[in-house]
Design a protein around this motif. Structure first.
Motif, PDB file in Angstrom:
ATOM      1  N   GLU A 103      81.585  15.635  72.462  1.00 31.52           N
ATOM      2  CA  GLU A 103      82.973  16.011  72.817  1.00 31.52           C
ATOM      3  C   GLU A 103      83.142  17.518  72.571  1.00 31.52           C
ATOM      4  O   GLU A 103      84.315  18.229  72.658  1.00 31.52           O
ATOM      5  N   GLY A 104      82.008  18.359  73.083  1.00 33.22           N
ATOM      6  CA  GLY A 104      82.061  19.834  73.131  1.00 33.22           C
ATOM      7  C   GLY A 104      81.944  20.479  71.810  1.00 33.22           C
ATOM      8  O   GLY A 104      82.175  21.873  71.478  1.00 33.22           O
ATOM      9  N   ALA A 105      81.829  19.754  70.610  1.00 32.32           N
ATOM     10  CA  ALA A 105      81.690  20.322  69.229  1.00 32.32           C
ATOM     11  C   ALA A 105      80.409  21.284  69.280  1.00 32.32           C
ATOM     12  O   ALA A 105      80.408  22.544  68.573  1.00 32.32           O
ATOM     13  N   PHE A 106      79.467  20.983  70.033  1.00 27.87           N
ATOM     14  CA  PHE A 106      78.017  21.705  70.366  1.00 27.87           C
ATOM     15  C   PHE A 106      78.540  22.415  71.376  1.00 27.87           C
ATOM     16  O   PHE A 106      78.562  21.861  72.635  1.00 27.87           O
ATOM     17  N   ASP A 107      78.286  23.797  71.286  1.00 27.34           N
ATOM     18  CA  ASP A 107      78.333  24.505  72.557  1.00 27.34           C
ATOM     19  C   ASP A 107      77.660  26.063  72.569  1.00 27.34           C
ATOM     20  O   ASP A 107      77.826  26.646  71.742  1.00 27.34           O
ATOM     21  N   ILE A 108      76.773  25.963  73.402  1.00 25.51           N
ATOM     22  CA  ILE A 108      75.651  27.139  73.323  1.00 25.51           C
ATOM     23  C   ILE A 108      76.514  28.465  74.056  1.00 25.51           C
ATOM     24  O   ILE A 108      75.907  29.545  74.208  1.00 25.51           O
ATOM     25  N   THR A 109      77.728  28.310  74.408  1.00 22.29           N
ATOM     26  CA  THR A 109      78.497  29.446  75.293  1.00 22.29           C
ATOM     27  C   THR A 109      79.341  30.383  74.266  1.00 22.29           C
ATOM     28  O   THR A 109      80.072  31.131  74.795  1.00 22.29           O
ATOM     29  N   LEU A 110      79.243  30.046  73.094  1.00 23.41           N
ATOM     30  CA  LEU A 110      80.191  30.793  71.895  1.00 23.41           C
ATOM     31  C   LEU A 110      79.498  32.226  71.766  1.00 23.41           C
ATOM     32  O   LEU A 110      80.104  32.755  70.767  1.00 23.41           O
ATOM     33  N   TYR A 111      78.461  32.633  72.179  1.00 23.19           N
ATOM     34  CA  TYR A 111      77.824  34.033  71.830  1.00 23.19           C
ATOM     35  C   TYR A 111      78.718  34.953  71.800  1.00 23.19           C
ATOM     36  O   TYR A 111      78.879  35.855  70.792  1.00 23.19           O
ATOM     37  N   HIS A 246      82.798  31.620  57.838  1.00 23.27           N
ATOM     38  CA  HIS A 246      81.333  31.339  58.185  1.00 23.27           C
ATOM     39  C   HIS A 246      80.970  31.167  59.649  1.00 23.27           C
ATOM     40  O   HIS A 246      81.720  31.328  60.255  1.00 23.27           O
ATOM     41  N   HIS A 247      79.677  30.916  59.774  1.00 27.35           N
ATOM     42  CA  HIS A 247      79.055  31.175  61.095  1.00 27.35           C
ATOM     43  C   HIS A 247      79.068  29.972  62.043  1.00 27.35           C
ATOM     44  O   HIS A 247      78.592  30.036  63.413  1.00 27.35           O
ATOM     45  N   ILE A 248      79.498  29.123  61.600  1.00 26.64           N
ATOM     46  CA  ILE A 248      79.942  27.678  62.650  1.00 26.64           C
ATOM     47  C   ILE A 248      81.125  27.838  63.301  1.00 26.64           C
ATOM     48  O   ILE A 248      82.194  27.491  62.706  1.00 26.64           O
ATOM     49  N   ILE A 249      81.177  28.066  64.666  1.00 28.14           N
ATOM     50  CA  ILE A 249      82.449  28.313  65.225  1.00 28.14           C
ATOM     51  C   ILE A 249      82.895  26.933  65.966  1.00 28.14           C
ATOM     52  O   ILE A 249      82.084  26.294  66.471  1.00 28.14           O
ATOM     53  N   ASP A 250      83.962  26.826  65.900  1.00 30.37           N
ATOM     54  CA  ASP A 250      85.028  25.592  66.418  1.00 30.37           C
ATOM     55  C   ASP A 250      85.106  26.205  68.009  1.00 30.37           C
ATOM     56  O   ASP A 250      86.060  26.908  67.976  1.00 30.37           O
ATOM     57  N   PRO A 251      84.451  25.451  69.072  1.00 34.15           N
ATOM     58  CA  PRO A 251      84.513  25.861  70.198  1.00 34.15           C
ATOM     59  C   PRO A 251      85.865  25.757  70.779  1.00 34.15           C
ATOM     60  O   PRO A 251      86.439  26.551  71.617  1.00 34.15           O
ATOM     61  N   LYS A 252      87.013  24.937  70.274  1.00 37.37           N
ATOM     62  CA  LYS A 252      88.182  24.921  70.535  1.00 37.37           C
ATOM     63  C   LYS A 252      89.062  26.205  70.366  1.00 37.37           C
ATOM     64  O   LYS A 252      90.018  26.490  71.115  1.00 37.37           O
ATOM     65  N   ASN A 253      88.740  26.875  69.497  1.00 39.39           N
ATOM     66  CA  ASN A 253      89.608  28.088  69.100  1.00 39.39           C
ATOM     67  C   ASN A 253      88.979  29.282  68.722  1.00 39.39           C
ATOM     68  O   ASN A 253      89.514  30.372  68.355  1.00 39.39           O
ATOM     69  N   ALA A 274      68.258  16.860  66.072  1.00 37.99           N
ATOM     70  CA  ALA A 274      68.749  16.824  64.871  1.00 37.99           C
ATOM     71  C   ALA A 274      69.576  18.128  64.378  1.00 37.99           C
ATOM     72  O   ALA A 274      70.591  18.159  63.834  1.00 37.99           O
ATOM     73  N   ASP A 275      68.969  19.331  64.760  1.00 38.20           N
ATOM     74  CA  ASP A 275      69.391  20.682  64.915  1.00 38.20           C
ATOM     75  C   ASP A 275      70.745  20.673  65.521  1.00 38.20           C
ATOM     76  O   ASP A 275      71.952  21.229  64.775  1.00 38.20           O
ATOM     77  N   ALA A 276      70.730  20.401  66.461  1.00 34.21           N
ATOM     78  CA  ALA A 276      72.339  20.648  67.488  1.00 34.21           C
ATOM     79  C   ALA A 276      73.229  19.589  66.989  1.00 34.21           C
ATOM     80  O   ALA A 276      74.265  19.875  66.792  1.00 34.21           O
ATOM     81  N   LEU A 277      72.818  18.540  66.629  1.00 37.69           N
ATOM     82  CA  LEU A 277      73.625  17.635  65.785  1.00 37.69           C
ATOM     83  C   LEU A 277      74.228  17.986  64.783  1.00 37.69           C
ATOM     84  O   LEU A 277      75.323  17.606  64.167  1.00 37.69           O
ATOM     85  N   SER A 278      73.543  18.543  63.966  1.00 37.42           N
ATOM     86  CA  SER A 278      73.886  18.892  62.613  1.00 37.42           C
ATOM     87  C   SER A 278      75.044  19.958  62.540  1.00 37.42           C
ATOM     88  O   SER A 278      76.172  20.234  61.842  1.00 37.42           O
ATOM     89  N   THR A 279      74.849  20.848  63.543  1.00 38.20           N
ATOM     90  CA  THR A 279      75.865  21.962  63.943  1.00 38.20           C
ATOM     91  C   THR A 279      77.162  21.334  64.334  1.00 38.20           C
ATOM     92  O   THR A 279      78.297  21.466  63.941  1.00 38.20           O
ATOM     93  N   ALA A 280      76.839  20.311  65.329  1.00 36.15           N
ATOM     94  CA  ALA A 280      78.161  19.593  66.019  1.00 36.15           C
ATOM     95  C   ALA A 280      78.856  18.737  64.836  1.00 36.15           C
ATOM     96  O   ALA A 280      80.138  18.727  64.877  1.00 36.15           O
TER      97      ALA A 280
END
Ligand code: AMP
Ligand code: MG
Length: 313
Positions: A103-111, A246-253, A274-280
């Motif tokens: 549901e968008g928790a993982f998002d590679i556009t947050l740079y 910390h470095h893990i960003i919530d794409p919603k805000n 596993a990598d993408a899911l752990s971030t998500a």
């Protein structure tokens, strides 16, 4: 440039000896992709195989780095081209697929958001709310258009594979080791662990989970051939006026995710997943993570909650 210097000055500690069971063990530790990595391989040719695997990591860093001016991601982000290798296009496709599944928790556009917080340059600062709102307008994985090797992203959007690239690299490293005859190995790329087969003595691998609160690790998982990847706010952060960011960003805000999780370790067959899911999962929090694991039989997780509770799902 910074990355290049790091690679050139990489620290290689090489240990070659006979393990107790008589299998040759070769272990190499080095710095790449902004983190410490270790490859440990067993059996004949372990040294040569590990050296090939190391070359693969260097190649992938060159391909996928967000800061290396010669990388394909840099070229996409700076509109030098929209055509990339099928490997890069496939990884972006995989990342977008996982965005949909989480549901968008993982998002590679947050740079652009990570840049505001200074996480790439390590010049951390707390951005103003309107700065975040402005750059957030240019994010959103649904806006990426992939057509075979062509990747189109809207104006001002920038991609960052930092949440999936090390896991993908761990998969590739294991493929290379296997191609070179290795049947037993454990690879750790930052928090991304990937194993081949079992330990030379036939037992399962015991992978320790770092304590997100510091001190000794009490948790571990036992796996055969698998990926074991941990994400947590403790891994990269800074503190201003007593508040830690910390470095893990919530794409919603666009803010560091306010998670009830201190760290989450994902166990699947595939390192990139596993990598993408752990971030998500870190962004999603414990309840949604439990639900995800329930609905996906190949995915399990060990959650260390902020209050220290351990949840296995
Ligand atoms: P990880 O360490 O694998 O959990 O990934 C964190 C890294 O992924 C960060 O350093 C950023 O480069 C990037 N990132 C941050 N937030 C997200 C997110 N919500 N989705 C995808 N990537 C992210
Ligand atoms: Mg990740």
């Amino acid at each position: 440039m910074k990355k290049k210097i790091l690679i050139l000055t990489l620290l290689i500690i090489t240990v070659l000896f006979l393990a107790s069971c008589g299998e040759e063990e070769y272990s190499e530790t080095f710095f790449a992709m902004d983190t410490v990595m270790t490859i440990t391989a067993y059996g004949d040719g372990a040294k040569e195989a590990s050296e090939e695997a190391y070359k693969e990591i260097v190649r992938l860093e060159k391909l996928l780095s967000v800061t290396d001016e010669e990388s394909e991601i840099y070229a996409l982000n700076h509109r030098t081209t929209s055509n990339v290798s099928s490997e890069t296009a496939n990884l972006i496709t995989e990342a977008v697929k996982i965005s949909g599944e989480t549901e968008g928790a993982f998002d590679i556009t947050l740079y652009p958001v990570s840049l505001l917080w200074g996480f790439t340059e390590d010049e951390n600062r707390v951005p103003k709310e309107d700065e975040i709102k402005t750059v957030l307008k240019n994010t959103g994985y649904k806006k990426i258009v992939i057509n075979e090797n062509n990747v189109l992203i809207p104006d001002k959007m920038m991609l960052d594979l930092g949440g999936i690239a090390k896991g993908y690299a761990s998969d590739r490293v294991c493929e290379i080791l296997k191609e070179n005859g290795i049947k037993s190995a454990v690879v750790s790329l930052g928090g991304n662990v990937r194993t081949i087969g079992k330990k030379p003595n036939g037992s399962l691998w015991k992978i320790g989970i770092a304590s997100p609160f510091g001190g000794d690790s009490e948790q571990s998982v036992e796996v055969g051939e698998s990926a074991v990847v941990t994400s947590g706010g403790y891994q990269r952060n800074f503190t201003v006026d007593g508040k830690t960011y910390h470095h893990i960003i919530d794409p919603k805000n666009g803010y560091p995710a306010e998670s009830d999780i201190a760290s989450v370790t994902v166990i699947t067959k595939n390192g990139a997943e596993a990598d993408a899911l752990s971030t998500a999962f870190f962004v999603m929090g414990a309840e949604k993570t439990k639900e995800y694991c329930k609905n996906h039989s190949g995915v399990s997780a060990v959650i260390i909650m902020q209050d220290g509770e351990i949840i296995k799902c």
